[in-house]
Design an enzyme around this catalytic site. Structure first.
Site, mmCIF file in Angstrom:
data_model
loop_
_atom_site.group_PDB
_atom_site.id
_atom_site.type_symbol
_atom_site.label_atom_id
_atom_site.label_comp_id
_atom_site.label_asym_id
_atom_site.label_seq_id
_atom_site.Cartn_x
_atom_site.Cartn_y
_atom_site.Cartn_z
ATOM 1 N N SER A 13 0.789 -1.229 0.000
ATOM 2 C CA SER A 13 0.000 0.000 0.000
ATOM 3 C C SER A 13 0.818 1.274 0.000
ATOM 4 C CB SER A 13 -0.938 0.017 1.213
ATOM 5 O OG SER A 13 -0.194 -0.010 2.417
ATOM 6 N N LYS A 27 -12.052 -0.821 1.158
ATOM 7 C CA LYS A 27 -11.334 -0.024 0.170
ATOM 8 C C LYS A 27 -12.144 0.046 -1.129
ATOM 9 C CE LYS A 27 -6.910 -0.703 2.424
ATOM 10 N NZ LYS A 27 -7.459 -1.228 3.691
ATOM 11 N N HIS A 78 -5.390 -4.244 -1.130
ATOM 12 C CA HIS A 78 -5.319 -3.193 -2.149
ATOM 13 C C HIS A 78 -5.371 -3.749 -3.571
ATOM 14 C CE1 HIS A 78 -4.496 0.325 0.463
ATOM 15 N NE2 HIS A 78 -4.003 -0.591 1.272
#
Length: 393
Positions: free
Chosen positions: A182, A241, A210
């Site tokens: 990340s 996310k 991610h």
């Protein structure tokens, strides 16, 4: 504060003196490409809201629908009275989306790592962990009490050397890595890792926090991205996310998921995900199943911003994803860069030690599918103006 707690104030002072104190901004509007902070409208380049789903009307409508039907709270942990039909619905959808046999949903991506690692390895076992793995992986490894062997970041030669060194140890062995890292935006060399795992008899776990909604066909993640099928034993994901909500999950074989239902402590000792969260996540999965338009737009925006910043002279590191680090080095200068950009209408936080190594402070631009080309041009112009004033470019 009593004298025995004096260290708290001393540590806060040290953080401020060294430029490591985090100034936490309060957002006064829905998450989106532009947000309101301290009464000002600013361009948001901080959020992990990759696909712009945080305030999507379809997610909001689904949450309202399910609240009317099921209430708000689950009322218990999953293993007592907290498993609702909607939890099973979400888990089936996630498993189908990931191409896995089954999935288990927990309260967060952080909890997903705490759910997966300790049940798989114990104090007489070995974990081979990338040196830049996320804090939740690190904590999960520590809680397992297994011996942790760190290998150089994304370095398969070093990983093999470590595996060879411990080849004679008769125990469970687990290789664990982030899918997308990340802070730098680079991607784990998963095919090579899987080959080494097969060679040395180790399990493989990837935390795709991610990568969900970013890599692979329609955002199905790093395993799909590399076409690895069922060669990865454990896939961990987050719903906070790209999915735009909150929660985490572990996907894999039916036996693995059943085992984790019995063993994972967040599943056993913390209440289940709430009704509106489950509902909104179901809507998010449905959106990704229907179309890959948002994923394509995310990559288009990420590539454009990188190209523009690089042309202006910024060091954007080694990112292979829409995550765009703007390398600064010094923590105090990175913080000043962030503050001056905020004055110019850009919300982007500085990131320094211990989140990244000392001397590697940066700003991290997080674009989304919701940003327009005009938004990104505005950002590049402001970055250039402030970057030149501070001598960064």
């Amino acid at each position: 504060m009593s004298s025995k707690m004096k260290f708290v104030d001393e540590e806060l002072k040290r953080l401020k003196d060294e430029g490591l104190y985090v100034n936490i901004r309060v957002i006064e509007s829905p998450q989106g490409p532009w947000v309101q902070i301290e009464g000002r409208r600013v361009l948001n380049l901080c959020s992990n809201n990759y696909l712009g789903l945080c305030s999507d009307p379809r997610l909001c409508a689904k949450a309202k629908e399910y609240i009317d039907k099921y209430g708000v709270g689950p009322g218990a942990v999953r293993t007592i009275a907290g498993t609702m039909s909607i939890h099973i619905e979400l888990e089936k959808k996630l498993a189908a989306f990931k191409g896995a046999e089954a999935a288990i949903v927990v309260q967060s991506g952080f909890c997903a790592n705490l759910s997966a690692i300790p049940p798989l390895v114990g104090k007489d076992d070995l974990i081979f962990s990338d040196e830049l793995n996320h804090a939740s992986i690190i904590d999960g490894c520590r809680l397992s009490r297994a011996e942790i062997v760190r290998y150089a970041h994304c370095d398969v030669k070093d990983l093999e050397a470590k595996l060879k060194e411990y080849a004679g140890r008769n125990c469970r062995k687990l290789i664990v890595t982030d899918g997308v890292f990340s802070m730098d935006g680079d991607i784990a060399p998963l095919p090579e890792i899987v080959d080494l795992a097969d060679k040395y008899g180790a399990m493989v776990m990837v935390d795709d926090a991610h990568g969900e909604g970013v890599l692979g066909r329609g955002g199905r993640g790093i395993v799909d991205h590399f076409g690895l099928g069922d060669r990865v034993d454990v896939e961990v994901g987050t719903l906070s996310k790209a999915f735009g909500v909150v929660g985490g999950f572990v996907a894999g074989s039916t036996s693995l998921v059943e085992y984790l239902r019995q063993k994972a402590r967040p599943n056993l000792f913390s209440s289940a995900l709430t009704v509106p969260d489950v509902a909104a996540n179901i809507a998010a999965v449905d959106i990704l199943e229907e179309s890959d338009d948002l994923v394509k737009k995310l990559w288009e925006n990420g590539n454009y911003l990188k190209q523009c910043l690089k042309e202006r002279g910024f060091d954007i590191g080694r990112s292979q994803t829409p995550i765009t680090p703007i390398m600064v080095g010094d923590a105090s200068k990175a913080k000043e860069f962030s503050l001056k950009l905020f004055d110019e209408g850009i919300f982007i936080q500085s990131i320094a030690y211990p989140t990244v190594p000392l001397g590697k402070a940066r700003l991290r631009a997080m674009v989304s599918a919701a940003h327009s080309r005009k938004d990104l041009d505005f950002a590049v112009d402001k970055f250039t103006k402030v970057g030149k004033a501070l001598g960064i470019i």
